[in-house]
Write an enzyme that holds these catalytic residues in place. Structure first.
Site, PDB file in Angstrom:
ATOM      1  N   CYS A 118      -1.719  -0.518   0.342  1.00  0.00           N
ATOM      2  CA  CYS A 118      -2.301   0.115   1.521  1.00  0.00           C
ATOM      3  C   CYS A 118      -3.298   1.153   1.041  1.00  0.00           C
ATOM      4  O   CYS A 118      -3.204   1.623  -0.091  1.00  0.00           O
ATOM      5  CB  CYS A 118      -1.219   0.780   2.366  1.00  0.00           C
ATOM      6  SG  CYS A 118      -1.811   1.216   4.020  1.00  0.00           S
ATOM      7  N   CYS A 120      -4.009   4.055   2.972  1.00  0.00           N
ATOM      8  CA  CYS A 120      -3.910   5.323   3.712  1.00  0.00           C
ATOM      9  C   CYS A 120      -3.644   6.548   2.838  1.00  0.00           C
ATOM     10  O   CYS A 120      -4.076   7.644   3.174  1.00  0.00           O
ATOM     11  CB  CYS A 120      -2.904   5.228   4.842  1.00  0.00           C
ATOM     12  SG  CYS A 120      -1.210   4.992   4.299  1.00  0.00           S
ATOM     13  N   LYS A 195       5.416  -4.234  11.473  1.00  0.00           N
ATOM     14  CA  LYS A 195       5.409  -2.780  11.326  1.00  0.00           C
ATOM     15  C   LYS A 195       4.920  -2.170  12.627  1.00  0.00           C
ATOM     16  O   LYS A 195       3.802  -2.446  13.074  1.00  0.00           O
ATOM     17  CB  LYS A 195       4.470  -2.416  10.176  1.00  0.00           C
ATOM     18  CG  LYS A 195       4.301  -0.935   9.973  1.00  0.00           C
ATOM     19  CD  LYS A 195       3.518  -0.643   8.710  1.00  0.00           C
ATOM     20  CE  LYS A 195       3.332   0.813   8.484  1.00  0.00           C
ATOM     21  NZ  LYS A 195       2.558   1.094   7.277  1.00  0.00           N
ATOM     22  N   ARG A 217      -2.663   4.930  14.621  1.00  0.00           N
ATOM     23  CA  ARG A 217      -2.698   3.599  14.010  1.00  0.00           C
ATOM     24  C   ARG A 217      -2.425   2.475  15.022  1.00  0.00           C
ATOM     25  O   ARG A 217      -2.066   1.373  14.633  1.00  0.00           O
ATOM     26  CB  ARG A 217      -1.661   3.522  12.894  1.00  0.00           C
ATOM     27  CG  ARG A 217      -1.797   4.596  11.820  1.00  0.00           C
ATOM     28  CD  ARG A 217      -1.218   4.103  10.512  1.00  0.00           C
ATOM     29  NE  ARG A 217      -0.798   5.132   9.589  1.00  0.00           N
ATOM     30  CZ  ARG A 217      -1.610   5.904   8.878  1.00  0.00           C
ATOM     31  NH1 ARG A 217      -2.917   5.780   9.003  1.00  0.00           N
ATOM     32  NH2 ARG A 217      -1.109   6.793   8.025  1.00  0.00           N
ATOM     33  N   LYS A 248      10.056  -2.833  10.156  1.00  0.00           N
ATOM     34  CA  LYS A 248       9.951  -1.390   9.970  1.00  0.00           C
ATOM     35  C   LYS A 248       9.513  -0.716  11.254  1.00  0.00           C
ATOM     36  O   LYS A 248       8.542  -1.188  11.852  1.00  0.00           O
ATOM     37  CB  LYS A 248       8.909  -1.185   8.875  1.00  0.00           C
ATOM     38  CG  LYS A 248       8.540   0.199   8.554  1.00  0.00           C
ATOM     39  CD  LYS A 248       7.533   0.154   7.458  1.00  0.00           C
ATOM     40  CE  LYS A 248       7.017   1.540   7.232  1.00  0.00           C
ATOM     41  NZ  LYS A 248       5.991   1.568   6.246  1.00  0.00           N
ATOM     42  N   TYR A 312      15.885   6.039   1.690  1.00  0.00           N
ATOM     43  CA  TYR A 312      15.914   7.281   0.918  1.00  0.00           C
ATOM     44  C   TYR A 312      17.360   7.677   0.591  1.00  0.00           C
ATOM     45  O   TYR A 312      17.581   8.596  -0.189  1.00  0.00           O
ATOM     46  CB  TYR A 312      15.198   8.393   1.702  1.00  0.00           C
ATOM     47  CG  TYR A 312      13.783   7.983   2.062  1.00  0.00           C
ATOM     48  CD1 TYR A 312      12.766   8.047   1.116  1.00  0.00           C
ATOM     49  CD2 TYR A 312      13.486   7.450   3.314  1.00  0.00           C
ATOM     50  CE1 TYR A 312      11.485   7.617   1.414  1.00  0.00           C
ATOM     51  CE2 TYR A 312      12.206   7.018   3.629  1.00  0.00           C
ATOM     52  CZ  TYR A 312      11.210   7.100   2.676  1.00  0.00           C
ATOM     53  OH  TYR A 312       9.949   6.658   2.972  1.00  0.00           O
TER      54      TYR A 312
HETATM   55  C1  PBG Z   1       1.760   3.133   4.774  1.00  0.00           C
HETATM   56  C2  PBG Z   1       3.207   3.371   4.878  1.00  0.00           C
HETATM   57  C3  PBG Z   1       3.848   4.210   5.794  1.00  0.00           C
HETATM   58  C4  PBG Z   1       5.215   4.139   5.516  1.00  0.00           C
HETATM   59  C5  PBG Z   1       5.364   3.282   4.442  1.00  0.00           C
HETATM   60  N1  PBG Z   1       4.117   2.793   4.079  1.00  0.00           N
HETATM   61  C6  PBG Z   1       3.315   5.151   6.782  1.00  0.00           C
HETATM   62  C7  PBG Z   1       2.416   4.816   7.849  1.00  0.00           C
HETATM   63  O1  PBG Z   1       2.162   3.660   8.186  1.00  0.00           O
HETATM   64  O2  PBG Z   1       1.906   5.782   8.381  1.00  0.00           O
HETATM   65  C8  PBG Z   1       6.276   4.879   6.258  1.00  0.00           C
HETATM   66  C9  PBG Z   1       7.597   4.948   5.626  1.00  0.00           C
HETATM   67  C10 PBG Z   1       8.507   5.999   6.133  1.00  0.00           C
HETATM   68  O3  PBG Z   1       8.289   6.612   7.184  1.00  0.00           O
HETATM   69  O4  PBG Z   1       9.505   6.233   5.446  1.00  0.00           O
HETATM   70  N2  PBG Z   1       1.312   2.935   3.510  1.00  0.00           N
END
Ligand code: PBG
Length: 326
Positions: A118, A120, A195, A217, A248, A312
């Protein structure tokens, strides 16, 4: 007899053990680690107690703990020093997650390294792709080549699994082709294709320093109100060549995990995200809930149909499993 006697199978510990339908194993757990490019940092993330941003030069210690506990896979997220509008740190061959991966493969070759594909964490605007200046939205097709480059650089660094989380249309097709063309046909894709645009990612964005500087997003992540849309994503990613599917978040989306399980033969991974973690940790800390709720949450995710869980809590759970407490 006028009624059924369900309690016969609940009458002793061993009897309950015998008929238990779901279990939690160390093999099911994937541990996320936030690696920062700055040196000598081991900083607890304020919104995620017990989770740290860790510098590369301090990563060895963390990996040792993880490995010795018996965790078999980790996913790295990077916090780079430099961000720009095209996220070039994501596809730098010596970028932060690439270096973390190389170190991990050198120290513990059998520990599975998953890398998140990704942009971001590497863009100065915090979005998951490049921005079209006219629409101010992420440009899908201009982002795809950068994602291919990212995935190939991650495979070159030795990543065992590529996990694209950007939610661009066609990312599985494009990344699969990119990996194959570069000779990485043996590297599987764990697609984060289901997601949702969730507020439960809040603490992660603190940890990864990836909050979008404008907008949100919702033009690329899924609407939390939708269920059938998950099946359309599943269908596309399966056709495009995903080897595994991530759903997710996890706990507010157990119905989606079950739908995916019922409609797919692929291994399913649930991402027990940062907000879910922090809510639980805070409730336990305040004495509102007993820490056993963590196991109950994990079992609910497995019962819904997930094979693996990115969490986690992985280290805490492994400790409990090692002590025989689970
Ligand atoms: C984006 C990504 C995100 C998470 C994992 N990969 C964040 C998003 O899309 O803003 C979130 C994981 C979490 O909240 O533990 N690379």
């Amino acid at each position: 007899m006028k009624f059924d006697r369900h309690r016969r199978l609940r009458k002793s510990e061993f009897m309950r053990d015998l008929v238990r339908e779901t279990s939690l194993r160390k093999d099911d757990l994937i541990y996320p680690i936030f690696v920062v490019e700055r040196d000598n940092v081991k900083k607890e993330i304020p919104s995620m107690k017990g989770v740290y941003q860790i510098s590369l030069n301090l990563l060895e210690e963390e990996l040792k703990e993880v490995y010795e506990l018996g965790i078999k896979s980790v996913i790295f997220f990077g916090v780079p020093n430099h961000k720009d509008d095209v996220g070039s740190g994501a596809y730098d061959e010596n970028g932060i997650v690439q270096e973390a991966c190389k170190l991990s493969k050198k120290l513990y070759p059998d520990l599975i390294v998953i890398l998140d594909t990704c942009l971001c964490e590497y863009t100065d605007h915090g979005h998951c792709g490049v921005i079209d200046p006219n629409t101010k939205d992420v440009d899908n097709d201009k982002t795809l080549p950068l994602l291919i480059e990212t995935a190939v650089s991650q495979a070159k660094a030795g990543a065992d699994i590529i996990a694209p989380s950007n939610m661009m249309d066609g990312f599985v097709t494009e990344i699969r082709k990119g990996l194959d063309d570069a000779g990485f046909y043996h590297v599987p894709i764990m697609s984060y294709g289901i997601k949702y645009a969730s507020k439960f990612y809040g603490p992660f964005r603190d940890a990864a320093e990836s909050t979008p500087s404008f907008g949100d997003r919702r033009t690329y992540q899924m609407d939390p109100a939708n269920r059938l849309e998950a099946l359309r994503e599943l269908e596309s990613d399966t056709r495009e060549g995903a080897d595994m599917m991530i759903v997710k978040p996890a706990l507010s989306y157990l119905d989606i995990i079950r739908d995916v399980r019922n409609n797919s033969n692929l291994p399913i991974i649930a991402y027990n995200v940062s907000g879910e973690y922090s809510m639980t940790v805070n409730a336990i800390e305040q004495g509102l809930l007993d820490e056993e709720v963590i196991v109950e949450q994990m079992l609910s995710i497995k019962r819904a149909g997930a094979d693996m869980i990115i969490t986690y809590f992985a280290k805490d759970l492994c400790k409990k499993i090692n002590e025989g407490a689970i």
